[in-house]
Motif scaffolding. Structure first.
Motif, PDB file in Angstrom:
ATOM      1  N   UNK A 154       0.827  -1.213   0.000  1.00  0.00           N
ATOM      2  CA  UNK A 154       0.000   0.000   0.000  1.00  0.00           C
ATOM      3  C   UNK A 154       0.857   1.256   0.000  1.00  0.00           C
ATOM      4  N   UNK A 155       2.009   1.197   0.649  1.00  0.00           N
ATOM      5  CA  UNK A 155       2.914   2.358   0.632  1.00  0.00           C
ATOM      6  C   UNK A 155       3.440   2.610  -0.779  1.00  0.00           C
ATOM      7  N   UNK A 156       3.759   1.524  -1.494  1.00  0.00           N
ATOM      8  CA  UNK A 156       4.256   1.662  -2.862  1.00  0.00           C
ATOM      9  C   UNK A 156       3.163   2.119  -3.824  1.00  0.00           C
ATOM     10  N   UNK A 157       1.908   1.895  -3.491  1.00  0.00           N
ATOM     11  CA  UNK A 157       0.794   2.252  -4.388  1.00  0.00           C
ATOM     12  C   UNK A 157      -0.173   3.203  -3.687  1.00  0.00           C
ATOM     13  N   UNK A 158       0.392   4.142  -2.917  1.00  0.00           N
ATOM     14  CA  UNK A 158      -0.449   5.042  -2.133  1.00  0.00           C
ATOM     15  C   UNK A 158      -1.306   5.936  -3.018  1.00  0.00           C
ATOM     16  N   UNK A 159      -0.769   6.366  -4.162  1.00  0.00           N
ATOM     17  CA  UNK A 159      -1.549   7.225  -5.051  1.00  0.00           C
ATOM     18  C   UNK A 159      -2.781   6.506  -5.588  1.00  0.00           C
ATOM     19  N   UNK A 160      -2.628   5.232  -5.936  1.00  0.00           N
ATOM     20  CA  UNK A 160      -3.765   4.456  -6.432  1.00  0.00           C
ATOM     21  C   UNK A 160      -4.763   4.159  -5.303  1.00  0.00           C
ATOM     22  N   UNK A 161      -4.230   3.971  -4.087  1.00  0.00           N
ATOM     23  CA  UNK A 161      -5.111   3.771  -2.937  1.00  0.00           C
ATOM     24  C   UNK A 161      -5.961   5.012  -2.694  1.00  0.00           C
ATOM     25  N   UNK A 162      -5.340   6.199  -2.798  1.00  0.00           N
ATOM     26  CA  UNK A 162      -6.094   7.448  -2.622  1.00  0.00           C
ATOM     27  C   UNK A 162      -7.152   7.599  -3.702  1.00  0.00           C
ATOM     28  N   UNK A 163      -6.796   7.284  -4.940  1.00  0.00           N
ATOM     29  CA  UNK A 163      -7.759   7.421  -6.038  1.00  0.00           C
ATOM     30  C   UNK A 163      -8.948   6.484  -5.843  1.00  0.00           C
ATOM     31  N   UNK A 164      -8.675   5.259  -5.396  1.00  0.00           N
ATOM     32  CA  UNK A 164      -9.757   4.295  -5.198  1.00  0.00           C
ATOM     33  C   UNK A 164     -10.651   4.699  -4.032  1.00  0.00           C
TER      34      UNK A 164
END
Length: 669
Positions: free
Chosen positions: A592-602
């Motif tokens: 989740x740290x590596x894909x935080x931007x996608x987590x925020x978008x979702x």
């Protein structure tokens, strides 16, 4: 003909009626007859209280005073049947000649002696036939009440005071040519293997010579084993409808009673009835009520009534004098706890496993239950079968019924595809609570929690494909994620670890975004802990513990106080379980740290729409490289691998404070 012994009521009733009519035939003249002179002498002596004159019969009934009665007792008073007479009994009967002269003398005596208080009345002459009919009606009523209380009530069971004479009789319901079951094998969808075995049992009874002429023996018993709701009892009903032989049906709890020896007596009576109607079938549902394994660790005692019942059942199934065409069928979902003597060859020769239905079997079950439902043209049975992996036959019946109720609640003219999808969501997750008040900060935490699950499940290879994520409160949960698990028979270590990582994604997302965690991951932690425990102690998937399983399939471990391993091993197991969970949690935090931007978008999309589907995840992450293309784009979920007894069937996350329990899944693992 009812095999319940001789009924003594009717002989008693006949004898009572004979005695009654005999007593009445001799009892009409039981009052002493006197002449006019004797009557007037008694009257002058002040002994007569009243006289009733019957003009049409030239007779009169004489009633004495109480003082006179103590000195003179009439025969009528000694008659035991006189107590049931409607009219008062006369002490004397006087036959007069001329009524006018009789009345003149009566008035003359009263006028000469004013102390005489004798009164006179007039009446209509008694009809002896009417009197007999009235008394007969009274006796019939009394005997009817006697029959109901003493025989019907005592023969019907229902408690310690209701079975004095028939408490040891079997409670089995008999289905024969007079009362047939309409269910046949055509009404049982799926279960091809189980039906094939059971049909052979029916053929044993219909054409026994076909097998015995070659030296074979008809099997004594057939045991149906499987999870709840898979159709074991329905299969037995189909046997009753197809066999064309007497079929005795009862539950294992019907043998149990508070009185000593009742269970064994009922077993003897049941088999006696079945042997009298041989060839026959006996079906005992939930046989584990009396068939639990005997042993020294069973604290109910050696003289336990259940054990006595089981001993009698063992004797009846395979003992001396059991060469009869009686087949015993039984059903249970706890075959692991049954006594070994009950499971040996010669008693239950066949053990048929009734498993959860596969995809094509679920489609057949839907065909059966959708016959009575008015459907839209867009309802595809293949699609419904794909949306319900791990559902039993009873669960599918519940889905169909719930869909019809939802369609009626929404005033639909027919049941649509969306109604079925809503029904699956309703059964798995509970009712939506769109009007539940949630703080904006809590709603944001719920959105990131669910987005964390969705992100991890999308980015790891072996996690179940995500179908739908919602932050609309449903049941006791504030948010939920639906997955469509792969229907597999075996699960590898990597698959279990990926699923654990996806389950911990909600709490990991809270840690990454808010730098703190909440109580909303209770069901996640419960699911992950059970999964890790199963990996270490059951499946032997931990390299540090080794290829050891502490799982007891016999069910006897529940009686043991101690653990099957040492304290040192228990400590190693605890360390290993914690290590598995913490490793996957750290892995989830890193992803989740590596894909935080996608987590925020979702999470932003989830806050905006409240419900997102697979297509929304594809917009954010793109297609999964290892995912096969789905022919359908479903919008709801069900259950994972049914082979893992300690897994949660549905990955559901909950937000909020306090202890929150995960909703029950539609199938029991």
């Amino acid at each position: 003909m009812n095999n319940k012994g001789f009924n003594w009521f009717f002989p008693i009733m006949i004898i009572a009626l004979v005695l009654f009519f005999v007593a009445n035939s001799f009892g009409d003249n039981s009052a002493k007859s006197i002449d006019e002179d004797a009557f007037f002498r008694e009257m002058q002596a002040g002994k007569v209280q009243n006289i009733i004159i019957y003009k049409d019969t030239e007779k009169a009934d004489v009633f004495l005073t109480k003082a006179a009665k103590t000195a003179t007792v009439s025969k009528k008073e000694n008659d035991p049947l006189s107590a049931f007479s409607m009219a008062p009994q006369a002490d004397y009967t006087v036959k007069y000649g001329d009524l006018q002269l009789f009345l003149q003398k009566f008035e003359q005596i009263k006028s000469q002696n004013p102390a005489i208080k004798t009164s006179k009345d007039y009446g209509i002459g008694k009809n002896p036939i009417t009197d007999i009919l009235v008394q007969a009606l009274i006796w019939i009523t009394i005997l009817g009440i006697f029959y109901f209380i003493l025989f019907r009530k005592m023969g019907s069971g229902g408690g310690p005071g209701g079975q004095i004479f028939s408490i040891g009789k079997s409670k089995a319901k008999l289905f024969d040519e007079k009362e047939r079951i309409q269910v046949t094998f055509k009404d049982v969808a799926g279960l091809e293997g189980a039906k094939e075995e059971v049909q052979e049992v029916v053929d044993f009874l219909k054409n026994s010579e076909k097998y015995t002429k070659l030296g074979g023996k008809i099997p004594k018993g057939v045991l149906l084993v499987g999870p709840p709701g898979t159709g074991k009892t329905l299969l037995a009903k189909a046997v009753a409808g197809e066999a064309k032989v007497p079929f005795f049906s009862l539950s294992g709890s019907d043998f149990v009673e508070m009185f000593v020896g009742v269970g064994a007596s009922r077993v003897r009576d049941l088999f006696a009835q079945a042997k009298a109607k041989s060839p026959a079938i006996i079906f005992i549902d939930e046989i584990d009520a009396i068939g639990r394994a005997r042993g020294k660790n069973n604290f109910s005692g050696g003289n336990d009534e259940r054990e006595n019942t089981l001993n009698q059942l063992l004797t009846e199934m395979d003992g001396f004098g059991t060469d009869t065409n009686v087949i015993v069928m039984a059903a249970t979902n706890r075959a692991d706890i049954l006594d070994k003597a009950l499971m040996r060859a010669g008693r239950f020769d066949r053990s048929i496993y009734v498993d959860l239905p596969e995809l094509h079997e679920r489609r057949q079950i839907f065909d059966v239950h959708l016959k009575k439902i008015k459907l839209d043209d867009n309802v595809d049975r293949e699609f419904l079968a794909k949306q319900t992996p791990g559902f039993s036959g009873a669960d599918i019946a519940n889905v169909c019924n719930e869909a019809a109720l939802i369609a009626a609640r929404n005033d639909h003219s027919s049941v649509s595809k969306q109604d079925f999808l809503d029904a699956v969501d309703r059964i798995i997750g509970g009712l939506e609570k769109k009007n539940k008040a949630i703080k904006p900060s809590e709603k944001k935490r719920v959105a990131y929690h669910e987005a964390g699950h969705a992100t991890i499940s999308w980015l790891v290879e072996h996690a179940s494909p995500l179908l739908k994520v919602t932050i609309v409160p449903r049941g006791r949960s504030l948010g939920a994620a639906w997955y469509l698990p792969e229907e597999r028979q075996l699960t590898t270590t990597e698959q279990m670890l990926d699923e654990m990582c996806a389950t911990l994604g909600g709490r990991a997302a809270e840690q990454v975004i808010f730098n703190n965690i909440s109580t909303g991951a209770l069901s996640d932690l419960e699911s992950v802990t059970k999964r890790a425990q199963a990996m270490v102690t059951i499946y032997g998937l931990s390299p540090n513990i080794g290829n050891i399983s502490y799982y007891d399939s016999s069910g006897q471990s529940e009686y043991n106080f101690g653990k099957p391993y040492s304290e040192e091993t228990a400590k190693r197991i605890d360390i290993e379980i914690r290590g598995l969970i913490e490793t996957q949690y750290d892995r989830a935090v890193q992803i989740l740290t590596d894909n935080k931007d996608k987590l925020d978008a979702l999470a932003t999309k989830l806050l905006e729409k409240e419900v997102i589907f697979r297509e929304d995840l594809e917009e954010v992450f793109g297609k999964r490289a290892w995912d096969p293309e789905l022919t359908e784009k479903p919008v709801t979920n069900t259950i994972p691998n049914a082979q893992e007894p300690q897994e949660q069937i549905l990955v559901k996350e909950k937000e909020g404070q306090g202890e929150i329990q995960a909703p029950e899944s539609p199938t029991q693992i």
